[in-house]
Motif scaffolding. Sequence first.
Motif, PDB file in Angstrom:
ATOM      1  N   VAL A  92       1.045  -0.993  -0.051  1.00 32.29           N
ATOM      2  CA  VAL A  92      -0.343   0.128  -0.098  1.00 32.29           C
ATOM      3  C   VAL A  92       1.143   1.263   0.076  1.00 32.29           C
ATOM      4  CG1 VAL A  92      -1.879   1.072   1.469  1.00 32.29           C
ATOM      5  CG2 VAL A  92      -1.700  -1.190   0.948  1.00 32.29           C
ATOM      6  N   SER A  93       1.632   1.575   0.728  1.00 35.06           N
ATOM      7  CA  SER A  93       3.362   2.464   0.795  1.00 35.06           C
ATOM      8  C   SER A  93       2.914   2.667  -0.442  1.00 35.06           C
ATOM      9  CB  SER A  93       3.786   2.558   1.739  1.00 35.06           C
ATOM     10  OG  SER A  93       4.412   3.090   1.879  1.00 35.06           O
ATOM     11  N   PHE A  94       4.009   1.595  -1.368  1.00 34.09           N
ATOM     12  CA  PHE A  94       4.124   1.801  -2.937  1.00 34.09           C
ATOM     13  C   PHE A  94       3.209   1.873  -3.654  1.00 34.09           C
ATOM     14  CE2 PHE A  94       5.570   0.017  -7.021  1.00 34.09           C
ATOM     15  CZ  PHE A  94       7.096  -0.112  -7.006  1.00 34.09           C
ATOM     16  N   VAL A  95       2.662   1.621  -3.732  1.00 30.28           N
ATOM     17  CA  VAL A  95       1.163   1.885  -4.551  1.00 30.28           C
ATOM     18  C   VAL A  95       1.132   3.579  -4.383  1.00 30.28           C
ATOM     19  CG1 VAL A  95      -1.587   2.232  -5.133  1.00 30.28           C
ATOM     20  CG2 VAL A  95       0.622  -0.128  -4.442  1.00 30.28           C
ATOM     21  N   LEU A 151      11.646  10.597  -8.970  1.00 23.86           N
ATOM     22  CA  LEU A 151      10.570  11.080  -8.060  1.00 23.86           C
ATOM     23  C   LEU A 151      10.667   9.351  -7.201  1.00 23.86           C
ATOM     24  CD1 LEU A 151       8.493  12.483  -6.082  1.00 23.86           C
ATOM     25  CD2 LEU A 151       7.047  12.173  -8.461  1.00 23.86           C
ATOM     26  N   ASN A 152      10.559   8.653  -8.373  1.00 25.84           N
ATOM     27  CA  ASN A 152      10.512   7.028  -7.486  1.00 25.84           C
ATOM     28  C   ASN A 152      11.472   6.662  -6.575  1.00 25.84           C
ATOM     29  OD1 ASN A 152       7.941   6.675  -8.575  1.00 25.84           O
ATOM     30  ND2 ASN A 152       7.945   5.789 -10.886  1.00 25.84           N
ATOM     31  N   TYR A 153      12.805   7.132  -7.728  1.00 26.14           N
ATOM     32  CA  TYR A 153      14.142   6.691  -6.452  1.00 26.14           C
ATOM     33  C   TYR A 153      14.079   7.202  -5.715  1.00 26.14           C
ATOM     34  CZ  TYR A 153      18.929   5.135  -5.336  1.00 26.14           C
ATOM     35  OH  TYR A 153      19.198   5.184  -4.402  1.00 26.14           O
ATOM     36  N   VAL A 154      13.579   8.218  -5.118  1.00 26.21           N
ATOM     37  CA  VAL A 154      13.438   9.085  -3.776  1.00 26.21           C
ATOM     38  C   VAL A 154      12.244   8.399  -2.675  1.00 26.21           C
ATOM     39  CG1 VAL A 154      13.158  11.379  -2.763  1.00 26.21           C
ATOM     40  CG2 VAL A 154      14.242  10.630  -5.008  1.00 26.21           C
ATOM     41  N   LEU A 155      11.257   8.206  -4.104  1.00 25.72           N
ATOM     42  CA  LEU A 155      10.442   7.795  -2.710  1.00 25.72           C
ATOM     43  C   LEU A 155      10.381   6.664  -1.970  1.00 25.72           C
ATOM     44  CD1 LEU A 155       7.345   9.045  -4.533  1.00 25.72           C
ATOM     45  CD2 LEU A 155       7.808  10.226  -1.730  1.00 25.72           C
ATOM     46  N   GLY A 156      11.003   5.666  -2.992  1.00 25.75           N
ATOM     47  CA  GLY A 156      11.536   4.081  -2.830  1.00 25.75           C
ATOM     48  C   GLY A 156      12.052   4.243  -2.025  1.00 25.75           C
ATOM     49  N   LYS A 157      13.458   5.065  -1.783  1.00 26.96           N
ATOM     50  CA  LYS A 157      15.060   4.670  -1.200  1.00 26.96           C
ATOM     51  C   LYS A 157      13.761   5.036  -0.031  1.00 26.96           C
ATOM     52  CE  LYS A 157      19.657   5.732  -0.376  1.00 26.96           C
ATOM     53  NZ  LYS A 157      19.836   3.728  -0.505  1.00 26.96           N
ATOM     54  N   PHE A 158      14.099   6.529   0.279  1.00 30.30           N
ATOM     55  CA  PHE A 158      13.704   7.011   1.586  1.00 30.30           C
ATOM     56  C   PHE A 158      11.855   6.973   2.053  1.00 30.30           C
ATOM     57  CE2 PHE A 158      17.228   8.631  -0.530  1.00 30.30           C
ATOM     58  CZ  PHE A 158      18.102   8.880  -0.315  1.00 30.30           C
ATOM     59  N   ILE A 159      11.588   6.066   1.087  1.00 32.93           N
ATOM     60  CA  ILE A 159       9.992   6.297   2.481  1.00 32.93           C
ATOM     61  C   ILE A 159       9.692   5.124   2.162  1.00 32.93           C
ATOM     62  CG2 ILE A 159       7.070   6.571   1.838  1.00 32.93           C
ATOM     63  CD1 ILE A 159       8.471   9.448   1.078  1.00 32.93           C
ATOM     64  N   VAL A 160       9.278   4.390   1.088  1.00 35.84           N
ATOM     65  CA  VAL A 160       8.732   2.820   0.644  1.00 35.84           C
ATOM     66  C   VAL A 160       9.658   1.758   1.267  1.00 35.84           C
ATOM     67  CG1 VAL A 160       7.511   1.278  -0.826  1.00 35.84           C
ATOM     68  CG2 VAL A 160       7.364   3.586  -1.103  1.00 35.84           C
ATOM     69  N   PHE A 161      11.134   1.286   1.161  1.00 35.16           N
ATOM     70  CA  PHE A 161      11.859   0.612   1.538  1.00 35.16           C
ATOM     71  C   PHE A 161      12.758   0.733   2.533  1.00 35.16           C
ATOM     72  CE2 PHE A 161       9.862  -0.649  -2.899  1.00 35.16           C
ATOM     73  CZ  PHE A 161       9.649  -1.988  -2.772  1.00 35.16           C
ATOM     74  N   ARG A 162      12.300   1.706   2.649  1.00 44.46           N
ATOM     75  CA  ARG A 162      13.832   2.180   4.185  1.00 44.46           C
ATOM     76  C   ARG A 162      13.937   1.011   5.239  1.00 44.46           C
ATOM     77  NH1 ARG A 162      10.443   6.095   6.327  1.00 44.46           N
ATOM     78  NH2 ARG A 162      10.000   4.448   8.195  1.00 44.46           N
ATOM     79  N   LYS A 163      14.947   1.650   5.543  1.00 44.67           N
ATOM     80  CA  LYS A 163      15.296  -0.375   6.111  1.00 44.67           C
ATOM     81  C   LYS A 163      15.569  -0.129   7.398  1.00 44.67           C
ATOM     82  CE  LYS A 163      17.171  -3.157   2.163  1.00 44.67           C
ATOM     83  NZ  LYS A 163      18.245  -2.728   1.614  1.00 44.67           N
ATOM     84  N   THR A 164      14.943  -0.597   8.448  1.00 47.16           N
ATOM     85  CA  THR A 164      14.809   0.512   9.305  1.00 47.16           C
ATOM     86  C   THR A 164      16.135  -0.714  10.570  1.00 47.16           C
ATOM     87  OG1 THR A 164      12.699  -1.085   9.840  1.00 47.16           O
ATOM     88  CG2 THR A 164      12.231   0.326   9.598  1.00 47.16           C
ATOM     89  N   HIS A 165      16.172  -1.692  10.103  1.00 50.44           N
ATOM     90  CA  HIS A 165      16.840  -2.608  10.540  1.00 50.44           C
ATOM     91  C   HIS A 165      18.173  -2.496  10.343  1.00 50.44           C
ATOM     92  CE1 HIS A 165      13.238  -4.550  11.981  1.00 50.44           C
ATOM     93  NE2 HIS A 165      13.861  -3.900  13.211  1.00 50.44           N
ATOM     94  N   GLN A 166      19.553  -2.482  10.371  1.00 55.52           N
ATOM     95  CA  GLN A 166      20.642  -3.196   9.945  1.00 55.52           C
ATOM     96  C   GLN A 166      21.365  -3.907  10.238  1.00 55.52           C
ATOM     97  OE1 GLN A 166      22.192  -0.191   7.629  1.00 55.52           O
ATOM     98  NE2 GLN A 166      20.434   1.082   7.968  1.00 55.52           N
ATOM     99  N   LYS A 167      21.859  -4.641   8.733  1.00 57.74           N
ATOM    100  CA  LYS A 167      22.426  -5.558   8.313  1.00 57.74           C
ATOM    101  C   LYS A 167      23.762  -5.178   9.879  1.00 57.74           C
ATOM    102  CE  LYS A 167      20.629  -7.993   5.350  1.00 57.74           C
ATOM    103  NZ  LYS A 167      20.364  -8.559   3.971  1.00 57.74           N
ATOM    104  N   LYS A 168      23.987  -6.118  10.445  1.00 54.68           N
ATOM    105  CA  LYS A 168      25.239  -6.437  11.420  1.00 54.68           C
ATOM    106  C   LYS A 168      26.319  -6.998  10.186  1.00 54.68           C
ATOM    107  CE  LYS A 168      23.512  -5.733  16.275  1.00 54.68           C
ATOM    108  NZ  LYS A 168      22.985  -6.362  16.897  1.00 54.68           N
ATOM    109  N   SER A 169      27.517  -7.233   9.997  1.00 54.59           N
ATOM    110  CA  SER A 169      28.957  -7.389   9.481  1.00 54.59           C
ATOM    111  C   SER A 169      30.082  -7.942  10.197  1.00 54.59           C
ATOM    112  CB  SER A 169      29.577  -6.187   9.151  1.00 54.59           C
ATOM    113  OG  SER A 169      28.113  -5.274   8.312  1.00 54.59           O
TER     114      SER A 169
END
Length: 169
Positions: A92-95, A151-169
Amino acid sequence: MLSFLKKHREILAYLIVGGMTTVIGLGTYFLILFLARTAGVREGSAAYGAVRVVAQILQWILAVLFAYVANKKWVFCYEEDRTKKQTAVNFVSFVTSRLVSLGADSLVTFGTIWALTASGYVTREVKLLIPISLSSDFWGKLLAAIVVVILNYVLGKFIVFRKTHQKKS
């Protein structure tokens, strides 16, 4: 070269997926217009205007469905949806983000068509490998594609597919 590809993987993947999405969208849009003209709908008529709107909506639906899967899987490598509810909220966020870009797409497309038509622009035929019609629709969709990709890159990266958990390396 390999370090460049690794460093810029996300943006390169986005450009490839965006290009594929654009081909799907533009292909759908111009196929519908071609079919309408083949069926005898005159360019410039009210019916042709209605066909443009239908083409805009159908191109958007097909492009959004493809873009959601491709961006989630290959561009942003988003794996944070753990439940069906999270997946539904993410979709829904993506749409919703794509509805925003649909508004921008429509404004740029139809604004360009209107501006070119009002200024007396006449369709020009160019023969490259195949004949290409440089109509006001062509210029409107080209300009809109540029605006929408950014516009879609900015919205996708910073809103829709924003990562809330960082993977530990």
